[in-house]
Design a protein around this motif. Sequence first.
Motif, PDB file in Angstrom:
ATOM      1  N   UNK A  41     -13.828 -11.800   3.360  1.00 23.90           N
ATOM      2  CA  UNK A  41     -12.617 -12.322   3.996  1.00 23.90           C
ATOM      3  C   UNK A  41     -11.307 -12.015   3.271  1.00 23.90           C
ATOM      4  N   UNK A  42     -11.371 -11.619   2.016  1.00 28.59           N
ATOM      5  CA  UNK A  42     -10.132 -11.365   1.287  1.00 28.59           C
ATOM      6  C   UNK A  42      -9.726  -9.889   1.312  1.00 28.59           C
TER       7      UNK A  42
ATOM      8  N   UNK B   4       0.859  -1.184   0.000  1.00 30.95           N
ATOM      9  CA  UNK B   4       0.000   0.000   0.000  1.00 30.95           C
ATOM     10  C   UNK B   4       0.898   1.237   0.000  1.00 30.95           C
ATOM     11  N   UNK B   5       0.608   2.141  -0.874  1.00 30.59           N
ATOM     12  CA  UNK B   5       1.328   3.413  -0.951  1.00 30.59           C
ATOM     13  C   UNK B   5       1.079   4.210   0.322  1.00 30.59           C
ATOM     14  N   UNK B   6       2.164   4.644   0.984  1.00 30.28           N
ATOM     15  CA  UNK B   6       2.010   5.406   2.219  1.00 30.28           C
ATOM     16  C   UNK B   6       1.521   6.821   1.972  1.00 30.28           C
ATOM     17  N   UNK B   7       1.738   7.345   0.789  1.00 29.10           N
ATOM     18  CA  UNK B   7       1.315   8.709   0.490  1.00 29.10           C
ATOM     19  C   UNK B   7      -0.201   8.725   0.322  1.00 29.10           C
TER      20      UNK B   7
ATOM     21  N   UNK C  25     -13.462  -5.956  -3.417  1.00 32.94           N
ATOM     22  CA  UNK C  25     -12.696  -5.608  -2.214  1.00 32.94           C
ATOM     23  C   UNK C  25     -11.469  -6.481  -2.013  1.00 32.94           C
ATOM     24  N   UNK C  26     -11.340  -7.528  -2.813  1.00 36.79           N
ATOM     25  CA  UNK C  26     -10.255  -8.493  -2.645  1.00 36.79           C
ATOM     26  C   UNK C  26      -8.896  -7.794  -2.639  1.00 36.79           C
ATOM     27  N   UNK C  27      -8.116  -8.022  -1.572  1.00 33.72           N
ATOM     28  CA  UNK C  27      -6.773  -7.486  -1.456  1.00 33.72           C
ATOM     29  C   UNK C  27      -6.699  -6.015  -1.079  1.00 33.72           C
TER      30      UNK C  27
END
Length: 191
Positions: A109-110, A1-4, A87-89
């Motif tokens: 759940x994913x 995940x991009x922190x920005x 929503x997966x991932x």
Amino acid sequence: MEKDVGRTGIAVIGAGALGGAVARGLARAGCRVTASCPHPDRRPEVAQDGVRLIADNAEAARGAEVVMFALKPHLTLGAVRELCGALKGKLCVSLAAAVSLPMLEEAAPEARWARVMTNVCAAMNAAFSGVVASEGCAPEDVEWLRAAFSLLGDAEFTEEGKLDALTALIGSGPAFFLELLEGATRRPGVI
């Protein structure tokens, strides 16, 4: 995940009072926000702050890296189940009271789940937010949550068991006060 946070595509499912406030606050802070609302034309104040308003929840979720659910508690799990494939991932955040992390994880759940209790003061970047990340969240998810909700005001991580008390204190309290204030302004001579 991009922190920005500003470069992360964020979808807010439900642009009502709370969802609209969160979307507006994030957009005012420079984030890329799309919010879904069944009747986008009824929420012009949300769009004025730079939020892209659309009517389709699935389109909003597909086009985002982070998906926030700002629906009434009794509608949240149905919407999560409906959007499960999109929503997966992804990091997903529920702003609904009384919808626990295990319930959200069972519905999708994913996804990686967090819960946040905040308030309508988010529209002016002056909210307080209580944040809980599930065990499925990576350290970079936690940092993203901290950064994103700090843009809306003060943000503190807490335990899920404390969110009900936070709902009454930071969620419902300011909304109730603002409703009283709005009602008083409609009656000349009250204030």
